[in-house]
Design a protein around this motif. Sequence first.
Motif, mmCIF file in Angstrom:
data_model
loop_
_atom_site.group_PDB
_atom_site.id
_atom_site.type_symbol
_atom_site.label_atom_id
_atom_site.label_comp_id
_atom_site.label_asym_id
_atom_site.label_seq_id
_atom_site.Cartn_x
_atom_site.Cartn_y
_atom_site.Cartn_z
ATOM 1 N N GLY A 102 -53.551 -13.718 17.781
ATOM 2 C CA GLY A 102 -53.189 -13.640 19.191
ATOM 3 C C GLY A 102 -51.696 -13.744 19.454
ATOM 4 N N LEU A 103 -50.894 -13.809 18.393
ATOM 5 C CA LEU A 103 -49.443 -13.875 18.592
ATOM 6 C C LEU A 103 -48.897 -12.570 19.171
ATOM 7 C CD1 LEU A 103 -48.307 -15.718 15.327
ATOM 8 C CD2 LEU A 103 -48.502 -16.669 17.640
ATOM 9 N N VAL A 104 -49.578 -11.477 18.866
ATOM 10 C CA VAL A 104 -49.206 -10.167 19.415
ATOM 11 C C VAL A 104 -50.455 -9.552 20.023
ATOM 12 C CG1 VAL A 104 -48.443 -7.826 18.848
ATOM 13 C CG2 VAL A 104 -47.342 -9.779 17.763
ATOM 14 N N SER A 105 -50.325 -9.050 21.236
ATOM 15 C CA SER A 105 -51.441 -8.326 21.850
ATOM 16 C C SER A 105 -50.910 -7.036 22.466
ATOM 17 C CB SER A 105 -52.158 -9.180 22.894
ATOM 18 O OG SER A 105 -51.307 -9.482 23.964
ATOM 19 N N VAL A 106 -51.759 -6.013 22.402
ATOM 20 C CA VAL A 106 -51.388 -4.687 22.893
ATOM 21 C C VAL A 106 -52.533 -4.165 23.744
ATOM 22 C CG1 VAL A 106 -50.820 -2.317 22.221
ATOM 23 C CG2 VAL A 106 -49.987 -4.223 20.846
ATOM 24 N N ARG A 107 -52.184 -3.558 24.881
ATOM 25 C CA ARG A 107 -53.175 -2.900 25.736
ATOM 26 C C ARG A 107 -52.803 -1.430 25.860
ATOM 27 N NH1 ARG A 107 -53.748 -3.740 30.972
ATOM 28 N NH2 ARG A 107 -51.618 -4.412 31.246
ATOM 29 N N ALA A 108 -53.833 -0.577 25.848
ATOM 30 C CA ALA A 108 -53.623 0.864 26.004
ATOM 31 C C ALA A 108 -54.703 1.419 26.913
ATOM 32 C CB ALA A 108 -53.675 1.561 24.648
ATOM 33 N N ASN A 109 -54.416 2.572 27.518
ATOM 34 C CA ASN A 109 -55.452 3.224 28.315
ATOM 35 C C ASN A 109 -56.196 4.233 27.443
ATOM 36 O OD1 ASN A 109 -53.883 5.578 28.211
ATOM 37 N ND2 ASN A 109 -53.156 5.380 30.306
ATOM 38 N N GLY A 110 -57.201 4.863 28.019
ATOM 39 C CA GLY A 110 -58.029 5.801 27.275
ATOM 40 C C GLY A 110 -57.312 7.053 26.829
ATOM 41 N N SER A 111 -56.115 7.282 27.339
ATOM 42 C CA SER A 111 -55.309 8.419 26.894
ATOM 43 C C SER A 111 -54.434 8.053 25.703
ATOM 44 C CB SER A 111 -54.412 8.914 28.030
ATOM 45 O OG SER A 111 -55.188 9.397 29.094
ATOM 46 N N GLY A 112 -54.489 6.793 25.302
ATOM 47 C CA GLY A 112 -53.686 6.347 24.175
ATOM 48 C C GLY A 112 -52.282 5.916 24.554
ATOM 49 N N GLU A 113 -52.031 5.777 25.847
ATOM 50 C CA GLU A 113 -50.720 5.308 26.296
ATOM 51 C C GLU A 113 -50.692 3.788 26.245
ATOM 52 O OE1 GLU A 113 -51.016 7.031 30.164
ATOM 53 O OE2 GLU A 113 -49.834 8.792 29.592
ATOM 54 N N ILE A 114 -49.661 3.235 25.648
ATOM 55 C CA ILE A 114 -49.519 1.785 25.573
ATOM 56 C C ILE A 114 -49.126 1.280 26.962
ATOM 57 C CG2 ILE A 114 -48.269 -0.132 24.503
ATOM 58 C CD1 ILE A 114 -50.114 1.447 22.575
ATOM 59 N N LEU A 115 -49.900 0.331 27.469
ATOM 60 C CA LEU A 115 -49.665 -0.209 28.805
ATOM 61 C C LEU A 115 -48.880 -1.515 28.775
ATOM 62 C CD1 LEU A 115 -53.238 0.342 30.279
ATOM 63 C CD2 LEU A 115 -51.232 1.810 30.559
ATOM 64 N N ASP A 116 -49.127 -2.311 27.732
ATOM 65 C CA ASP A 116 -48.492 -3.624 27.682
ATOM 66 C C ASP A 116 -48.460 -4.124 26.247
ATOM 67 O OD1 ASP A 116 -47.378 -5.992 28.960
ATOM 68 O OD2 ASP A 116 -49.263 -6.983 28.433
ATOM 69 N N ILE A 117 -47.393 -4.813 25.919
ATOM 70 C CA ILE A 117 -47.274 -5.489 24.630
ATOM 71 C C ILE A 117 -46.826 -6.910 24.927
ATOM 72 C CG2 ILE A 117 -46.006 -5.643 22.456
ATOM 73 C CD1 ILE A 117 -45.718 -2.605 22.519
ATOM 74 N N SER A 118 -47.529 -7.854 24.350
ATOM 75 C CA SER A 118 -47.172 -9.257 24.525
ATOM 76 C C SER A 118 -46.876 -9.853 23.150
ATOM 77 C CB SER A 118 -48.330 -10.003 25.187
ATOM 78 O OG SER A 118 -48.035 -11.369 25.279
ATOM 79 N N ILE A 119 -45.722 -10.502 23.038
ATOM 80 C CA ILE A 119 -45.298 -11.095 21.767
ATOM 81 C C ILE A 119 -45.001 -12.567 22.010
ATOM 82 C CG2 ILE A 119 -43.573 -11.041 19.925
ATOM 83 C CD1 ILE A 119 -43.080 -8.068 20.752
ATOM 84 N N ASP A 120 -45.633 -13.414 21.227
ATOM 85 C CA ASP A 120 -45.399 -14.853 21.334
ATOM 86 C C ASP A 120 -43.941 -15.162 20.975
ATOM 87 O OD1 ASP A 120 -45.483 -17.742 19.948
ATOM 88 O OD2 ASP A 120 -47.101 -17.580 21.437
ATOM 89 N N ASP A 121 -43.352 -16.081 21.710
ATOM 90 C CA ASP A 121 -41.949 -16.448 21.486
ATOM 91 C C ASP A 121 -41.673 -16.906 20.055
ATOM 92 O OD1 ASP A 121 -41.341 -15.820 24.077
ATOM 93 O OD2 ASP A 121 -41.401 -17.894 24.807
ATOM 94 N N SER A 122 -42.672 -17.459 19.388
ATOM 95 C CA SER A 122 -42.459 -17.960 18.024
ATOM 96 C C SER A 122 -42.119 -16.841 17.039
ATOM 97 C CB SER A 122 -43.695 -18.719 17.539
ATOM 98 O OG SER A 122 -44.799 -17.840 17.406
ATOM 99 N N LEU A 123 -42.396 -15.600 17.405
ATOM 100 C CA LEU A 123 -42.105 -14.472 16.513
ATOM 101 C C LEU A 123 -40.710 -13.885 16.717
ATOM 102 C CD1 LEU A 123 -45.472 -12.518 16.604
ATOM 103 C CD2 LEU A 123 -44.505 -13.752 14.666
ATOM 104 N N LEU A 124 -40.020 -14.306 17.747
ATOM 105 C CA LEU A 124 -38.740 -13.690 18.074
ATOM 106 C C LEU A 124 -37.677 -13.905 16.998
ATOM 107 C CD1 LEU A 124 -38.575 -14.375 21.910
ATOM 108 C CD2 LEU A 124 -39.355 -12.319 20.713
ATOM 109 N N GLU A 125 -37.832 -14.924 16.207
ATOM 110 C CA GLU A 125 -36.868 -15.206 15.140
ATOM 111 C C GLU A 125 -37.278 -14.583 13.808
ATOM 112 O OE1 GLU A 125 -33.951 -16.814 15.672
ATOM 113 O OE2 GLU A 125 -34.539 -16.835 17.783
ATOM 114 N N ASP A 126 -38.483 -14.009 13.745
ATOM 115 C CA ASP A 126 -39.002 -13.458 12.489
ATOM 116 C C ASP A 126 -39.320 -11.975 12.689
ATOM 117 O OD1 ASP A 126 -40.196 -12.904 10.080
ATOM 118 O OD2 ASP A 126 -41.721 -14.481 10.228
ATOM 119 N N LYS A 127 -38.283 -11.165 12.587
ATOM 120 C CA LYS A 127 -38.401 -9.736 12.870
ATOM 121 C C LYS A 127 -39.452 -9.052 11.992
ATOM 122 C CE LYS A 127 -35.645 -5.521 12.971
ATOM 123 N NZ LYS A 127 -34.319 -4.942 12.754
#
Length: 104
Positions: free
Chosen positions: A40-65
Amino acid sequence: MFEGFDFSKMGQMLEDVQKQAKQMEEESKNKEFGAKSGGGLVSVRANGSGEILDISIDDSLLEDKESMQILLISAINDVLKSVEADKKNTASRMLGGLASMGIK
């Protein structure tokens, strides 16, 4: 294959199929799919056309590219697989509808 099929109704049947395809396409666009990775550190939402609607990244990952990239790729691939599976399911339902119109 075409026994008992009335070819004089072919034009109307094609119009009906086109309408049904457009309707299913619109319904698909309105669907949303989601995927998570890294527990759950990264979550992605897309619509039925395959367009990415949202990306959520937990702050703990910001230092670990590197970890963030791996988890993003995983979540994006998973959500796109869900979209593709839905498209195949929709196409299968539509082909099943053709059988009910007299095409076997």
